[in-house]
Design an enzyme around this catalytic site. Structure first.
Site, short mmCIF file in Angstrom:
data_model
loop_
_atom_site.label_atom_id
_atom_site.label_comp_id
_atom_site.label_asym_id
_atom_site.label_seq_id
_atom_site.Cartn_x
_atom_site.Cartn_y
_atom_site.Cartn_z
CB CYS A 44 -1.15 0.00 1.22
SG CYS A 44 -0.23 0.21 2.67
CB ALA A 45 0.33 4.68 0.15
#
Length: 382
Positions: free
Chosen positions: A77-78
């Site tokens: 994910c980020a």
């Protein structure tokens, strides 16, 4: 790799090794679809699917059949939190071993892998620092206890640590041009190591700090073995773009020539003015150089440009045979190719240019956000 709550943290360094050694890995990217389409982790044996996090809040059962058996599974994910949550859900759903990317795409964006390119004729070596998450390439040339760094990135601690471990002192720091897709670490690294910072004066009209003028005729010697670095004025990507011939073996091309493409001339809004310079540099000036020089660019656009061990390099003669950007006979077609239908411009590139001029200062977190996404310095990048 470290384990927390049953799932295992994989670092950006560990992931880099997997990709460079071409191991098989399956990546579940849980970022938003638009972010995934703009920028993702790639590798020769890397399979990736995108299922946004919000679709998995009620469970992961619906995607279990999409996960291959017997392959390393990494959730991305980020920043980290969402991937850790999804990894835990997949572990609960019956997958025996699940990894998440420690620090998320932000850590992937910043990791640099030093790769030895080769030895110098009179002693010493040249190293390439590969930033897989951004496509950036920096260089360190070492000889007789001294070093020069070319196109340093903002993560300057990596260069300082590598120099210390190698027993060399950084004496010179050079930027081939005023960068627009990433924040240069050149001036900062020079200040930290008390080195001389070199910048092409034709790119420095608006800079607000002192620098040494990087011009033809100013050969820079590293160490007592006289490893000459010969600057070559090669405008086109920027007005001041400058290349280097190192040890009569290597041609450091900055962002004007890549392995599979050529530099774009529009990042200062002057494509029409600079396209002629670009063609002259690539089709005439470089043609006059020794064709057995090894080209070392400042960026790569595609994972296919990485060779053995992650090296990004090719002989100049090979590029004249195979690089499409060097084989456009018509000047008019060349002009159209490098000034129209280009990829979108780099994220926050105007702010990055101002940052590299010394006109603005930003926090570390802001700098990370400014640099997120792939590099877009080349004409043919997708």
């Amino acid at each position: 790799m470290t384990s927390t709550t049953g799932v295992i943290a994989m670092t950006a360094k560990e992931l880099t090794q997997i990709i460079l050694t071409k191991e098989k890995i399956f990546i579940l990217d849980v970022r938003n679809e638009s972010d995934f389409n703009d920028w993702r982790i790639e590798g020769e044996n890397t399979e990736t699917i995108n299922i946004p996090y919000f679709q998995l809040l009620d469970g992961v059962e619906s995607i279990m059949e999409k996960v291959p058996v017997g392959r390393t599974l990494l959730v991305v994910c980020a920043k980290e939190g969402s991937s850790k949550y999804v990894a835990e859900q997949m572990l609960d759903a019956g997958i025996s071993q699940v990894y998440y990317l420690q620090g998320g795409m932000k850590s992937w964006n910043e990791y640099l892998q030093p790769v030895k390119i080769g030895d110098l004729k009179q002693g010493g070596a040249i190293y390439q620092f590969v930033r897989l998450g951004k496509g950036c390439l920096s260089y360190m040339i070492m000889s007789e206890g001294e070093a020069a760094v070319i196109d340093a990135l903002r993560m300057t601690e990596i260069f300082v640590q590598f120099a210390e471990e190698s027993g060399v002192q950084i004496k010179h720091v050079l930027d081939t041009h005023l960068h627009a897709d990433h924040i240069s670490g050149g001036r900062k690294l020079a200040e930290e190591t008390r080195a001389t910072y070199w910048l092409p004066p034709k790119d420095a009209d608006e800079v607000v700090f002192p620098y040494a003028k990087l011009e033809e005729g100013n050969n820079i010697t590293i160490g007592s073995t006289a490893i000459y670095m010969e600057p070559i004025y090669s405008p086109g990507h920027t007005k001041g773009s400058t290349s280097f011939i190192v040890d009569k073996q290597y041609l450091l091309t900055g962002d004007i020539l890549f392995i599979e493409s050529i530099g774009r001339p529009d990042l200062a809004g002057k494509a029409d003015d600079w396209v002629g310079d670009l063609r002259t540099s690539l089709y005439h000036r470089y043609k006059q150089l020794a064709q057995d020089l090894i080209v070392l660019p400042a960026h790569f656009g595609k994972i296919t440009e990485l060779g053995e061990g992650g090296k990004v390099m090719a002989q100049l003669s090979e590029l004249y045979r195979n690089n499409a950007g060097l084989n456009i006979d018509s000047e008019e077609i060349f002009r159209i190719a490098v000034s129209e239908n280009l990829p979108s411009q780099p994220h926050a590139y105007q702010e990055i240019r101002r940052m590299n001029m010394g006109k603005i200062t930003t926090s570390k977190e802001e700098q990370r956000d400014m640099e997120m996404g792939p590099n877009r310095c080349a004409v043919h990048d997708n």
